[in-house]
Design a protein around this motif. Structure first.
Motif, PDB file in Angstrom:
ATOM      1  N   THR A  71       0.821  -1.199   0.000  1.00  0.00           N
ATOM      2  CA  THR A  71       0.000   0.000   0.000  1.00  0.00           C
ATOM      3  C   THR A  71       0.860   1.257   0.000  1.00  0.00           C
ATOM      4  O   THR A  71       0.599   2.220  -0.712  1.00  0.00           O
ATOM      5  CB  THR A  71      -0.933  -0.001   1.215  1.00  0.00           C
ATOM      6  N   SER A  72       1.944   1.234   0.836  1.00  0.00           N
ATOM      7  CA  SER A  72       2.847   2.396   0.900  1.00  0.00           C
ATOM      8  C   SER A  72       3.559   2.624  -0.420  1.00  0.00           C
ATOM      9  O   SER A  72       3.785   3.756  -0.831  1.00  0.00           O
ATOM     10  CB  SER A  72       3.862   2.202   2.028  1.00  0.00           C
ATOM     11  N   ALA A  73       3.919   1.530  -1.076  1.00  0.00           N
ATOM     12  CA  ALA A  73       4.617   1.663  -2.351  1.00  0.00           C
ATOM     13  C   ALA A  73       3.686   2.160  -3.449  1.00  0.00           C
ATOM     14  O   ALA A  73       4.101   2.873  -4.359  1.00  0.00           O
ATOM     15  CB  ALA A  73       5.220   0.315  -2.751  1.00  0.00           C
ATOM     16  N   ARG A  74       2.418   1.793  -3.354  1.00  0.00           N
ATOM     17  CA  ARG A  74       1.460   2.213  -4.376  1.00  0.00           C
ATOM     18  C   ARG A  74       0.954   3.626  -4.152  1.00  0.00           C
ATOM     19  O   ARG A  74       0.479   4.280  -5.079  1.00  0.00           O
ATOM     20  CB  ARG A  74       0.289   1.230  -4.379  1.00  0.00           C
ATOM     21  N   GLN A  75       1.053   4.148  -2.894  1.00  0.00           N
ATOM     22  CA  GLN A  75       0.483   5.440  -2.564  1.00  0.00           C
ATOM     23  C   GLN A  75       1.066   6.584  -3.383  1.00  0.00           C
ATOM     24  O   GLN A  75       0.320   7.434  -3.891  1.00  0.00           O
ATOM     25  CB  GLN A  75       0.654   5.715  -1.065  1.00  0.00           C
ATOM     26  N   PRO A  76       2.407   6.710  -3.540  1.00  0.00           N
ATOM     27  CA  PRO A  76       2.946   7.806  -4.360  1.00  0.00           C
ATOM     28  C   PRO A  76       2.443   7.775  -5.801  1.00  0.00           C
ATOM     29  O   PRO A  76       2.178   8.805  -6.411  1.00  0.00           O
ATOM     30  CB  PRO A  76       4.461   7.607  -4.299  1.00  0.00           C
ATOM     31  N   VAL A  77       2.313   6.558  -6.349  1.00  0.00           N
ATOM     32  CA  VAL A  77       1.817   6.438  -7.718  1.00  0.00           C
ATOM     33  C   VAL A  77       0.382   6.931  -7.806  1.00  0.00           C
ATOM     34  O   VAL A  77       0.004   7.666  -8.720  1.00  0.00           O
ATOM     35  CB  VAL A  77       1.942   4.980  -8.196  1.00  0.00           C
ATOM     36  N   ARG A  83      -2.776  13.853  -8.876  1.00  0.00           N
ATOM     37  CA  ARG A  83      -2.283  15.207  -9.098  1.00  0.00           C
ATOM     38  C   ARG A  83      -2.416  15.605 -10.574  1.00  0.00           C
ATOM     39  O   ARG A  83      -2.839  16.722 -10.897  1.00  0.00           O
ATOM     40  CB  ARG A  83      -0.830  15.316  -8.648  1.00  0.00           C
ATOM     41  N   PHE A  84      -2.035  14.668 -11.473  1.00  0.00           N
ATOM     42  CA  PHE A  84      -2.165  14.960 -12.901  1.00  0.00           C
ATOM     43  C   PHE A  84      -3.629  15.156 -13.301  1.00  0.00           C
ATOM     44  O   PHE A  84      -3.953  16.028 -14.102  1.00  0.00           O
ATOM     45  CB  PHE A  84      -1.546  13.835 -13.730  1.00  0.00           C
ATOM     46  N   ALA A  85      -4.500  14.335 -12.722  1.00  0.00           N
ATOM     47  CA  ALA A  85      -5.927  14.488 -13.015  1.00  0.00           C
ATOM     48  C   ALA A  85      -6.430  15.839 -12.537  1.00  0.00           C
ATOM     49  O   ALA A  85      -7.207  16.514 -13.226  1.00  0.00           O
ATOM     50  CB  ALA A  85      -6.719  13.353 -12.372  1.00  0.00           C
ATOM     51  N   GLU A  86      -5.984  16.291 -11.364  1.00  0.00           N
ATOM     52  CA  GLU A  86      -6.395  17.578 -10.830  1.00  0.00           C
ATOM     53  C   GLU A  86      -5.858  18.724 -11.693  1.00  0.00           C
ATOM     54  O   GLU A  86      -6.561  19.703 -11.954  1.00  0.00           O
ATOM     55  CB  GLU A  86      -5.905  17.723  -9.391  1.00  0.00           C
ATOM     56  N   LEU A  87      -4.599  18.584 -12.164  1.00  0.00           N
ATOM     57  CA  LEU A  87      -4.019  19.606 -13.030  1.00  0.00           C
ATOM     58  C   LEU A  87      -4.793  19.718 -14.347  1.00  0.00           C
ATOM     59  O   LEU A  87      -5.053  20.822 -14.842  1.00  0.00           O
ATOM     60  CB  LEU A  87      -2.550  19.297 -13.313  1.00  0.00           C
TER      61      LEU A  87
END
Length: 306
Positions: A71-77, A83-87
């Motif tokens: 879960t921790s490894a997938r969280q940044p992705v 973030r890209f979707a929000e941009l």
């Protein structure tokens, strides 16, 4: 002989005839099924001392860190994707707002221009209410042949415009038509050096002539015909008209006296006049193309005058 045996007996004989490896696998499968059923029954009791709890805790101890790490490894992705979707969403909203802003700005400018032109037309009708006026727009400014200060309007002979016609706007006198084509006309401004306009003082009705100095938006010189007449600062001057209303009709405001210079000898007073019309800001003008619409004048007899 097998025919005499019953069905169960035949099944046992067949099972006994199976290879040992297959019998062993079936036995293990049966035992696993029985063990699973036993664990399910024991866990369904929901007691505090369930024998399945140690197994459950052991599995959580082993697989919990692995699941947390995944879960921790997938969280940044996931965060980067969000973030890209929000941009993208913000960019689309910004483009939409910019388009709406440009549209509103254009509408506002157009509305202001339309409102200003409507106001100019209304003032134009008030300046010359008795005459037939053809409205036009100024489409060019500059010298024309021997004249220095002229403007071009978008009305010509097809609209009834001819040379030596009065041109005015909502502020007052603009000039006179000096030439016309089918769709345009050249207007000589009253400030040109070659321009002379007959003007009358509103206060005393004294007559005089206004001459341009060749200055765009500048002042004019006013010389009175009556040597005894004395204009005053603040006096308003209007046109006193021409024969056949050409080139100037009577009663059009020209300007205001700003200073007076008394002359010695046979010459009368000379005044400086500031025109009402600013030639650098004119847009909508009117050309007087018809006589005043008024009923015939009534005659006065000596008996009526007594």
């Amino acid at each position: 002989m097998l025919k005499d045996l019953g069905t169960p007996a035949r099944g046992l004989v067949r099972a006994a005839g199976l290879p040992r490896e297959i019998r062993r696998r079936r036995t293990v499968l049966v035992l696993v099924i029985l063990a699973s059923l036993t664990l399910i029954v024991l866990d369904a009791r929901r007691s505090a001392g369930s024998p399945v709890d140690p197994l459950r805790h052991a599995a959580a101890t082993v697989f919990g860190p692995l699941e947390s790490g995944a879960t921790s490894a997938r969280q940044p992705v996931d965060n980067l994707r969000d973030r890209f979707a929000e941009l993208d969403r913000l960019k689309a909203e910004n483009e939409k707002l910019q388009a709406e802003n440009e549209k509103l700005t254009t509408e506002l400018r157009t509305t202001d221009y339309t409102r200003n032109r409507a106001a100019e037309l209304d003032r134009l009708l008030k300046v010359a209410p008795a005459y037939t006026v053809t409205p036009a727009r100024v489409i060019g400014i500059g010298g024309a042949q021997s004249f220095q200060h002229t403007v071009t309007i978008d009305a010509g002979t097809a609209d009834g415009v001819r040379p030596d016609m009065t041109v005015l706007n909502g502020d007052g006198l603009v000039g006179r038509v000096v030439r016309a084509t089918d769709a345009t006309a050249t207007v000589l401004l009253i400030g040109d050096r070659n321009s002379t306009v007959g003007g009358r003082l509103n206060s005393t009705l004294a007559l005089g002539f206004l001459s341009g100095r060749g200055e765009i938006g500048g002042t004019m010189d006013y010389k009175l015909v009556d040597l005894r007449a004395r204009p005053k600062v603040g006096d308003r001057i209007v046109t006193w008209g021409s024969r056949g209303n050409a080139p100037y009709v009577p009663g059009v405001p020209i300007g205001t006296v700003t200073s007076v210079t008394p002359n010695q000898g046979t010459l009368g007073s000379t005044a400086t006049v500031k025109p009402f019309v600013d030639p650098t800001r004119i847009d909508t003008v009117g050309v007087v193309t018809g006589p005043p619409a008024r009923p015939p004048r009534s005659t006065v007899t000596p008996e009526q005058g007594r």
